[in-house]
Design a protein around this motif. Structure first.
Motif, PDB file in Angstrom:
ATOM      1  N   ASN A  86      68.572  10.285  51.417  1.00 32.61           N
ATOM      2  CA  ASN A  86      69.985  10.592  51.586  1.00 32.61           C
ATOM      3  C   ASN A  86      70.466  10.392  53.023  1.00 32.61           C
ATOM      4  O   ASN A  86      71.546   9.842  53.260  1.00 32.61           O
ATOM      5  N   TYR A  87      69.654  10.825  53.979  1.00 34.52           N
ATOM      6  CA  TYR A  87      70.109  10.824  55.377  1.00 34.52           C
ATOM      7  C   TYR A  87      69.569   9.652  56.198  1.00 34.52           C
ATOM      8  O   TYR A  87      70.135   9.326  57.246  1.00 34.52           O
ATOM      9  N   GLY A  88      68.487   9.023  55.747  1.00 34.45           N
ATOM     10  CA  GLY A  88      67.892   7.936  56.516  1.00 34.45           C
ATOM     11  C   GLY A  88      68.811   6.758  56.791  1.00 34.45           C
ATOM     12  O   GLY A  88      68.775   6.188  57.884  1.00 34.45           O
ATOM     13  N   PRO A  89      69.669   6.352  55.867  1.00 37.47           N
ATOM     14  CA  PRO A  89      70.498   5.165  56.100  1.00 37.47           C
ATOM     15  C   PRO A  89      71.644   5.366  57.101  1.00 37.47           C
ATOM     16  O   PRO A  89      72.232   4.380  57.557  1.00 37.47           O
ATOM     17  N   ASP A  90      71.991   6.572  57.477  1.00 39.39           N
ATOM     18  CA  ASP A  90      73.193   6.852  58.280  1.00 39.39           C
ATOM     19  C   ASP A  90      72.831   6.989  59.756  1.00 39.39           C
ATOM     20  O   ASP A  90      72.007   7.842  60.130  1.00 39.39           O
ATOM     21  N   ILE A  91      73.472   6.193  60.616  1.00 41.59           N
ATOM     22  CA  ILE A  91      73.145   6.174  62.054  1.00 41.59           C
ATOM     23  C   ILE A  91      73.511   7.484  62.747  1.00 41.59           C
ATOM     24  O   ILE A  91      73.037   7.741  63.864  1.00 41.59           O
ATOM     25  N   ARG A  92      74.333   8.315  62.144  1.00 43.22           N
ATOM     26  CA  ARG A  92      74.699   9.586  62.785  1.00 43.22           C
ATOM     27  C   ARG A  92      73.563  10.601  62.720  1.00 43.22           C
ATOM     28  O   ARG A  92      73.531  11.550  63.514  1.00 43.22           O
ATOM     29  N   ASN A  93      72.640  10.411  61.797  1.00 41.36           N
ATOM     30  CA  ASN A  93      71.595  11.410  61.558  1.00 41.36           C
ATOM     31  C   ASN A  93      70.362  11.159  62.419  1.00 41.36           C
ATOM     32  O   ASN A  93      70.183  10.075  62.992  1.00 41.36           O
ATOM     33  N   THR A  94      69.503  12.165  62.481  1.00 42.35           N
ATOM     34  CA  THR A  94      68.240  12.056  63.210  1.00 42.35           C
ATOM     35  C   THR A  94      67.110  12.548  62.322  1.00 42.35           C
ATOM     36  O   THR A  94      67.229  13.587  61.662  1.00 42.35           O
ATOM     37  N   ILE A  95      66.012  11.800  62.311  1.00 41.34           N
ATOM     38  CA  ILE A  95      64.770  12.242  61.673  1.00 41.34           C
ATOM     39  C   ILE A  95      63.827  12.639  62.799  1.00 41.34           C
ATOM     40  O   ILE A  95      63.484  11.813  63.652  1.00 41.34           O
ATOM     41  N   LEU A  96      63.424  13.906  62.818  1.00 42.21           N
ATOM     42  CA  LEU A  96      62.563  14.409  63.888  1.00 42.21           C
ATOM     43  C   LEU A  96      61.143  14.585  63.367  1.00 42.21           C
ATOM     44  O   LEU A  96      60.904  15.360  62.440  1.00 42.21           O
ATOM     45  N   LEU A  97      60.203  13.854  63.964  1.00 46.78           N
ATOM     46  CA  LEU A  97      58.787  13.984  63.625  1.00 46.78           C
ATOM     47  C   LEU A  97      58.189  15.054  64.532  1.00 46.78           C
ATOM     48  O   LEU A  97      58.192  14.911  65.752  1.00 46.78           O
ATOM     49  N   ALA A  98      57.698  16.111  63.922  1.00 48.45           N
ATOM     50  CA  ALA A  98      57.296  17.287  64.698  1.00 48.45           C
ATOM     51  C   ALA A  98      55.818  17.602  64.529  1.00 48.45           C
ATOM     52  O   ALA A  98      55.417  18.762  64.483  1.00 48.45           O
ATOM     53  N   ASP A 119      56.028   4.462  64.046  1.00 47.78           N
ATOM     54  CA  ASP A 119      55.765   3.103  64.520  1.00 47.78           C
ATOM     55  C   ASP A 119      56.987   2.201  64.475  1.00 47.78           C
ATOM     56  O   ASP A 119      56.883   1.001  64.727  1.00 47.78           O
ATOM     57  N   GLY A 120      58.156   2.757  64.099  1.00 49.08           N
ATOM     58  CA  GLY A 120      59.396   1.994  64.178  1.00 49.08           C
ATOM     59  C   GLY A 120      59.860   1.337  62.898  1.00 49.08           C
ATOM     60  O   GLY A 120      60.702   0.427  62.935  1.00 49.08           O
ATOM     61  N   ALA A 121      59.354   1.772  61.753  1.00 47.33           N
ATOM     62  CA  ALA A 121      59.762   1.170  60.474  1.00 47.33           C
ATOM     63  C   ALA A 121      61.274   1.287  60.277  1.00 47.33           C
ATOM     64  O   ALA A 121      61.876   2.324  60.550  1.00 47.33           O
ATOM     65  N   LYS A 122      61.877   0.223  59.787  1.00 47.86           N
ATOM     66  CA  LYS A 122      63.319   0.208  59.528  1.00 47.86           C
ATOM     67  C   LYS A 122      63.646   0.413  58.057  1.00 47.86           C
ATOM     68  O   LYS A 122      64.814   0.420  57.673  1.00 47.86           O
ATOM     69  N   GLU A 123      62.621   0.569  57.238  1.00 50.99           N
ATOM     70  CA  GLU A 123      62.812   0.923  55.836  1.00 50.99           C
ATOM     71  C   GLU A 123      61.559   1.610  55.325  1.00 50.99           C
ATOM     72  O   GLU A 123      60.456   1.381  55.830  1.00 50.99           O
ATOM     73  N   LEU A 124      61.756   2.473  54.340  1.00 51.79           N
ATOM     74  CA  LEU A 124      60.649   3.198  53.725  1.00 51.79           C
ATOM     75  C   LEU A 124      60.718   3.021  52.217  1.00 51.79           C
ATOM     76  O   LEU A 124      61.800   3.016  51.633  1.00 51.79           O
ATOM     77  N   LYS A 125      59.555   2.919  51.586  1.00 49.22           N
ATOM     78  CA  LYS A 125      59.515   2.871  50.139  1.00 49.22           C
ATOM     79  C   LYS A 125      59.415   4.302  49.613  1.00 49.22           C
ATOM     80  O   LYS A 125      58.439   5.018  49.875  1.00 49.22           O
ATOM     81  N   ILE A 126      60.463   4.732  48.905  1.00 43.74           N
ATOM     82  CA  ILE A 126      60.528   6.094  48.384  1.00 43.74           C
ATOM     83  C   ILE A 126      60.921   6.025  46.907  1.00 43.74           C
ATOM     84  O   ILE A 126      61.932   5.421  46.561  1.00 43.74           O
ATOM     85  N   GLY A 166      59.790   4.291  44.548  1.00 42.78           N
ATOM     86  CA  GLY A 166      59.852   2.922  44.050  1.00 42.78           C
ATOM     87  C   GLY A 166      60.973   2.078  44.626  1.00 42.78           C
ATOM     88  O   GLY A 166      61.131   0.920  44.228  1.00 42.78           O
ATOM     89  N   MET A 167      61.763   2.625  45.557  1.00 45.67           N
ATOM     90  CA  MET A 167      62.896   1.895  46.154  1.00 45.67           C
ATOM     91  C   MET A 167      62.702   1.790  47.660  1.00 45.67           C
ATOM     92  O   MET A 167      62.142   2.681  48.285  1.00 45.67           O
ATOM     93  N   TRP A 168      63.183   0.683  48.226  1.00 38.28           N
ATOM     94  CA  TRP A 168      63.160   0.518  49.681  1.00 38.28           C
ATOM     95  C   TRP A 168      64.441   1.109  50.261  1.00 38.28           C
ATOM     96  O   TRP A 168      65.540   0.695  49.907  1.00 38.28           O
ATOM     97  N   VAL A 169      64.277   2.085  51.143  1.00 38.83           N
ATOM     98  CA  VAL A 169      65.404   2.795  51.734  1.00 38.83           C
ATOM     99  C   VAL A 169      65.549   2.389  53.192  1.00 38.83           C
ATOM    100  O   VAL A 169      64.601   2.518  53.970  1.00 38.83           O
ATOM    101  N   PRO A 170      66.726   1.870  53.592  1.00 40.90           N
ATOM    102  CA  PRO A 170      66.911   1.506  55.002  1.00 40.90           C
ATOM    103  C   PRO A 170      66.927   2.747  55.888  1.00 40.90           C
ATOM    104  O   PRO A 170      67.482   3.783  55.512  1.00 40.90           O
ATOM    105  N   ILE A 171      66.324   2.640  57.056  1.00 35.37           N
ATOM    106  CA  ILE A 171      66.301   3.743  58.013  1.00 35.37           C
ATOM    107  C   ILE A 171      67.130   3.329  59.236  1.00 35.37           C
ATOM    108  O   ILE A 171      66.666   2.588  60.109  1.00 35.37           O
ATOM    109  N   ASN A 172      68.357   3.782  59.247  1.00 33.17           N
ATOM    110  CA  ASN A 172      69.247   3.544  60.386  1.00 33.17           C
ATOM    111  C   ASN A 172      69.393   4.780  61.261  1.00 33.17           C
ATOM    112  O   ASN A 172      69.914   4.708  62.381  1.00 33.17           O
ATOM    113  N   ALA A 173      68.960   5.926  60.743  1.00 29.81           N
ATOM    114  CA  ALA A 173      69.011   7.161  61.521  1.00 29.81           C
ATOM    115  C   ALA A 173      68.118   7.038  62.747  1.00 29.81           C
ATOM    116  O   ALA A 173      67.133   6.285  62.757  1.00 29.81           O
ATOM    117  N   GLU A 174      68.465   7.778  63.781  1.00 26.29           N
ATOM    118  CA  GLU A 174      67.595   7.854  64.951  1.00 26.29           C
ATOM    119  C   GLU A 174      66.295   8.544  64.558  1.00 26.29           C
ATOM    120  O   GLU A 174      66.303   9.508  63.787  1.00 26.29           O
TER     121      GLU A 174
END
Length: 452
Positions: free
Chosen positions: A343-355, A369-376, A378-386
């Motif tokens: 839900n939040y990965g594609p939106d550039i306003r959001n942040t994913i924090l690895l803790a 490692d900088g992936a720009k999409e994730l398979k979730i 069965g679908m490839w989801v773009p990661i535009n969030a910081e």
């Protein structure tokens, strides 16, 4: 003759299983699942080099899945002995093992419903009932209590920090003393006690998760506050994949400190993980296992909105306003966090924090490692969030802290076995031990036997 064989966490950071054999008696220290890369996960389906029924007892250092998650399968395959653990570890294991069985049942059901598996039918490694059967084998042992089992094996738990109930274990058997570090926690951690020192051992088995790395020495509260405020200012949501036990409670404590300081006062915080909610409750049950006062524990853990059921979890994603979402799993391998990443990965306003630590082959490592999409799902989801990370939040000792713990031994052990690390980390620690302590150390291979 006493022998040591690593049946897991040898050359990898997952699947901890270390077998001690004396005469015809066999004791397993930890019994974890392999996670991460597919070739590691497939090891969970293979047979151990020793039949389950021939293992007489298990001594558990702590309840994280990579140390306890294979227990239900071992019981299913014929293990009939006792599983020794601290009281808090037993309670945390109940949460983790039942959740693991539930998720595996759900995954198998999903594969069968959508005909996505080459197996017909796809089966779980184990289910909830298997986890419940494993829990029937637990026997709790308090810290510092000396217990004798089997043919004269004597063991004692000491605090390791890391998570609730975590221990290192000293074993005296066959005239030898072997110390297993378990996962060593941080020194001066705000919640967990410092790792206890041990003065004497003939052999030491030590983890090396961060054996070649140092943690950032910055203030985690300030770093968390800055990342959250930056995200909120651009109208975004901060999504934090979190380990349900340990990390989630630490994050809530830091957010409480920020709100105490007058920051993030209007930002809602959601804890969207039934297991993390239950683990937070265990903090109040086991007050002696952490540093918080009863009042601070109560105040810190009521700042979040707890979402128990699926409908409440879905409602979070329908909320368009800035917020913080803490959800399991910590390496994004499964659980509710996947829905939030979609839900939040594609939106550039959001942040994913690895803790926390992200093992190879996990979605968390891919993000790191900088992936720009994730398979979730069965679908490839773009990661535009910081994508951000705070290394100071790790529950594992870094290389300097590992050396500090090892330096507590008054005399060099005959040999030190370096386990539970990716190859570069284990080798880095081996070289430091030789250079700084002058000890003989080795990185075991899977199923390699050592005569002690």
């Amino acid at each position: 003759m006493l022998t040591l064989t690593s049946l897991g966490a040898a050359g990898t950071v997952t699947g901890s299983k270390h077998l001690l054999t004396h005469g015809n008696r066999n004791v397993l220290i930890d019994c974890g699942l392999f996670q991460g890369l597919k070739n590691l996960r497939e090891l969970n389906w293979g047979s151990l080099s020793i039949p389950a029924r021939e293992i007489d007892a298990i001594i558990l250092t702590h309840a994280h899945l990579d140390h306890s998650g294979y227990l239900p399968r071992l019981v299913k395959d014929g293990f009939r002995g006792k599983i020794y653990a601290t009281p808090a570890t037993r309670d945390v294991a109940e949460l983790i093992l039942k959740d693991s069985g539930h998720l595996q049942e759900k995954d198998a059901e999903f594969l069968n419903r959508h005909k996505l598996s080459k197996h017909s039918p796809a089966l779980p490694l184990y289910g909830v009932r298997d986890a419940e059967h494993a829990l029937e084998h637990f026997s709790t042992v308090d810290f510092h209590q000396s217990i004798t089992i089997l043919d004269g094996l004597r063991f004692r738990f000491r605090r390791a920090g890391h998570i609730l109930g975590a221990a290192n274990v000293q074993i005296d058997w066959g005239g030898k003393r072997i110390v297993f570090s378990g996962d060593i926690g941080r020194y001066n951690h705000p919640l967990m006690p410092d790792p206890a020192s041990i003065e004497e051992a003939d052999y030491v088995v030590v983890e090396s998760t961060y054996g070649n790395r140092l943690h950032d020495q910055g203030d985690p509260v300030e770093a968390l506050g800055a990342i959250t405020e930056k995200t909120v200012q651009r109208g975004g949501t901060l999504v934090i994949p979190s380990f349900a036990v340990g990390r989630a409670q630490e994050l809530l404590y830091y957010f409480w400190k920020l709100k105490q300081a007058g920051r993030l006062s209007s930002v809602p915080i959601f804890l969207d993980s039934p297991m993390a909610i239950d683990a937070t409750t265990l903090m109040s049950k086991h007050m002696q296992d952490h540093k918080l006062s009863e009042n601070d524990a109560r105040e810190a853990y009521k700042i979040a909105r707890y979402t128990e059921d699926v409908e409440d979890s879905k409602a979070i994603n329908n909320n368009p306003y800035p917020k913080v979402v803490i959800s399991a799993s910590g390496m994004a391998t499964g659980g509710r966090i996947l829905h939030h990443l979609k839900n939040y990965g594609p939106d550039i306003r959001n942040t994913i924090l690895l803790a926390g630590f992200q093992a190879a082959g996990t979605r968390g490592r891919a993000l790191r490692d900088g992936a720009k999409e994730l398979k979730i799902h069965g679908m490839w989801v773009p990661i535009n969030a910081e994508v951000a990370h705070i290394d100071t939040l790790s529950a594992h000792a870094d290389a300097n802290e590992l050396i500090r713990w090892l330096s507590g031994f008054k005399n060099p052990p005959r040999k030190t076995f370096i386990v539970h690390g990716e190859p570069e980390a284990s080798e880095g620690l081996r070289m430091r031990i030789g250079r700084e302590l002058g000890w003989d150390s080795v990185v075991p291979r899977q199923d390699q036997e050592f005569i002690l």
